[in-house]
Design an enzyme around this catalytic site. Structure first.
Site, PDB file in Angstrom:
ATOM      1  N   ASP A 164     -14.300  -0.249   1.453  1.00  0.00           N
ATOM      2  CA  ASP A 164     -15.027  -1.107   2.394  1.00  0.00           C
ATOM      3  C   ASP A 164     -16.446  -0.571   2.600  1.00  0.00           C
ATOM      4  OD1 ASP A 164     -12.472  -2.675   3.505  1.00  0.00           O
ATOM      5  OD2 ASP A 164     -12.001  -0.550   3.344  1.00  0.00           O
ATOM      6  N   ASN A 199       7.362  -0.907   3.250  1.00  0.00           N
ATOM      7  CA  ASN A 199       6.427   0.210   3.105  1.00  0.00           C
ATOM      8  C   ASN A 199       6.782   1.369   4.028  1.00  0.00           C
ATOM      9  OD1 ASN A 199       4.397  -0.304   0.994  1.00  0.00           O
ATOM     10  ND2 ASN A 199       4.285  -2.239   2.081  1.00  0.00           N
ATOM     11  N   GLY A 204      -3.850   3.208 -10.772  1.00  0.00           N
ATOM     12  CA  GLY A 204      -3.531   4.446 -11.496  1.00  0.00           C
ATOM     13  C   GLY A 204      -4.254   4.525 -12.827  1.00  0.00           C
ATOM     14  N   GLY A 256       2.449   5.678  -7.906  1.00  0.00           N
ATOM     15  CA  GLY A 256       2.070   4.383  -8.486  1.00  0.00           C
ATOM     16  C   GLY A 256       1.227   4.598  -9.729  1.00  0.00           C
ATOM     17  N   ALA A 257       1.526   5.678 -10.431  1.00  0.00           N
ATOM     18  CA  ALA A 257       0.649   6.160 -11.505  1.00  0.00           C
ATOM     19  C   ALA A 257       0.570   5.209 -12.694  1.00  0.00           C
ATOM     20  CB  ALA A 257       1.108   7.545 -11.961  1.00  0.00           C
ATOM     21  N   ARG A 297       3.030  -7.571  -1.140  1.00  0.00           N
ATOM     22  CA  ARG A 297       3.660  -8.709  -0.479  1.00  0.00           C
ATOM     23  C   ARG A 297       4.088  -9.727  -1.525  1.00  0.00           C
ATOM     24  NH1 ARG A 297       2.435 -11.619   4.968  1.00  0.00           N
ATOM     25  NH2 ARG A 297       1.123  -9.829   5.357  1.00  0.00           N
ATOM     26  N   GLY A 348       0.448   1.952 -12.332  1.00  0.00           N
ATOM     27  CA  GLY A 348      -0.125   0.685 -11.861  1.00  0.00           C
ATOM     28  C   GLY A 348      -1.575   0.536 -12.268  1.00  0.00           C
ATOM     29  N   VAL A 371      -3.782   5.071  -0.288  1.00  0.00           N
ATOM     30  CA  VAL A 371      -4.488   3.899  -0.805  1.00  0.00           C
ATOM     31  C   VAL A 371      -3.611   2.658  -0.664  1.00  0.00           C
ATOM     32  CG1 VAL A 371      -5.493   2.867  -2.897  1.00  0.00           C
ATOM     33  CG2 VAL A 371      -5.816   5.312  -2.435  1.00  0.00           C
ATOM     34  N   ASN A 408      -1.407  -0.314   0.460  1.00  0.00           N
ATOM     35  CA  ASN A 408      -1.511  -1.098   1.707  1.00  0.00           C
ATOM     36  C   ASN A 408      -0.167  -1.367   2.366  1.00  0.00           C
ATOM     37  OD1 ASN A 408      -4.267  -1.530   2.133  1.00  0.00           O
ATOM     38  ND2 ASN A 408      -4.316  -2.886   0.336  1.00  0.00           N
ATOM     39  N   HIS A 458      -8.276  -0.835   7.288  1.00  0.00           N
ATOM     40  CA  HIS A 458      -8.617  -1.379   5.976  1.00  0.00           C
ATOM     41  C   HIS A 458      -7.996  -2.759   5.867  1.00  0.00           C
ATOM     42  CE1 HIS A 458      -9.189  -2.206   1.811  1.00  0.00           C
ATOM     43  NE2 HIS A 458      -7.894  -2.296   1.624  1.00  0.00           N
TER      44      HIS A 458
END
Ligand code: NAI
Length: 327
Positions: free
Chosen positions: A161, A107, A17, A11-12, A94, A14, A131, A133, A189
């Protein structure tokens, strides 16, 4: 000087990232004497690959002395080759109208493929941080898909968190966040996480005694920490990115370089500690040294805490039941 290590990031291109890669390349994650080779993964989509090219150009333009190489990939089988660290950030968000089961399934597919690729080509000691979700369940899926790698090397990020909780406690007690010790976050998480300051101290004083307000704990602190992600989306229009990247740096740095005896929170596969069924990836207090983490054991769990832990565990078990048939 040290030989470079390989750090894969998915996901670099994103948001996270963009807040993460520059800090890894500057030495904030693995130390100012540790050269790194970045192995960056994005989906094959042309737009994502182009965005990744742009990020790589910017990394080059920083002229980081520790950045020993940068690679762009569209396939986890090449992205994870010989990697020593893997930060799995990319995930399927989502979408509108998407059911929970669809999200889990989308996922599950990503993290099954990535777990298999890690199993096939990564360093046998690869340290994995998930990381993306739902982070705990994605870590569980990757771990189950990588039977030849040590299960303990698959972790999920609860550190955001933890850091959110520390910051709220410092504000409440008028103390410095850096002086807070022995805080932890149990569980998933998600808003069900249980941030637990019963053992926490600030300059040696009990934070629980200083606050002495169980109603604040239950009705203000826990909901504030649990819903912080949603509050940031409401304010910013985008989900937490810089703070998530910062937490990823903290998690990996402490795992690799040690926490100096201090407690930190990591989502790690249980070995049955505190009655959490073995294999469940759960937020626990840990200490880290020599590249290994150790769950802090023997803490007393009172009735309120047990209730909170049971609730977050039930949610995680529900997620895992939802993906069982896909593994
Ligand atoms: P983003 O949507 O800006 O970026 C995600 C990137 O991942 C996109 O560029 C996308 O193309 C890529 N991607 C999607 N599937 C991929 C795959 N199979 N392989 C490689 N790349 C893939 O999202 P953002 O804001 O960077 O967040 C990433 C994830 O982190 C989300 O799942 C988010 O929910 C999660 N997150 C987790 C936190 C935690 O505390 N554990 C905190 C904040 C966010």
């Amino acid at each position: 000087s040290k030989a470079p290590v390989r750090v894969a990031v998915t996901g670099a291109a994103g948001q996270i990232g963009y807040a993460l890669l520059f800090r890894i390349a500057s030495g904030e994650m693995l130390g100012k004497d540790q050269p790194v080779i970045l192995q960056l993964l994005e989906i094959p989509d042309e737009k994502a690959q182009n965005a990744l090219k742009g990020v790589i150009m910017e990394l080059e333009d920083c002229a980081f002395p520790l950045l020993a190489g940068i690679e762009a990939h569209a396939d986890p089988m090449t992205a994870f080759k010989d990697t020593d660290y893997a930060l799995l950030v990319g995930a399927r968000p989502r979408g509108p109208g998407m059911e929970r089961a669809d999200l889990l399934a989308a996922n599950a597919q990503i993290f099954t493929a990535q777990g298999k690729a890690l199993n096939a080509v990564a360093s046998r000691n690869v340290k994995v941080l998930v990381v993306g979700n739902p982070a705990n369940t994605n870590a569980y899926i990757a771990m189950k898909s990588a039977p030849d790698l040590p299960a303990k090397n698959f972790t999920a990020m609860l550190r955001l968190d933890h850091n959110r909780a520390a910051s709220q406690l410092a504000a409440k007690t008028g103390t410095k966040v850096g002086d807070i010790r022995k805080l932890t976050v149990w569980g998933n998480h998600s808003p069900t996480m249980y941030a637990d300051y019963r053992f926490a101290t600030v300059n040696g004083e009990s934070i629980k005694d200083k606050i002495n307000d169980q109603v604040w704990n239950k009705d203000v602190f826990l909901p504030t920490v649990g819903k912080r992600g949603a509050a940031i989306i409401a304010a910013r229009g985008l989900s937490s990115a810089a703070s998530a990247a910062n937490a990823a740096i903290d998690h990996m740095r402490d795992w690799a370089l040690g926490s100096g005896g201090e407690w930190v929170t990591m989502g790690v596969p249980s070995n049955g500690e505190y009655g959490i069924p073995a294999g469940i990836v759960f937020g626990f207090p840990v200490t880290t040294a020599n590249g290994e983490y150790k769950i802090v054991e023997g803490l007393e769990i009172d009735a309120f805490s047990q209730e909170c832990i049971d609730k977050t565990l039930a949610e995680l078990q529900g997620e895992q039941d939802g993906v069982k048939h896909l593994l």
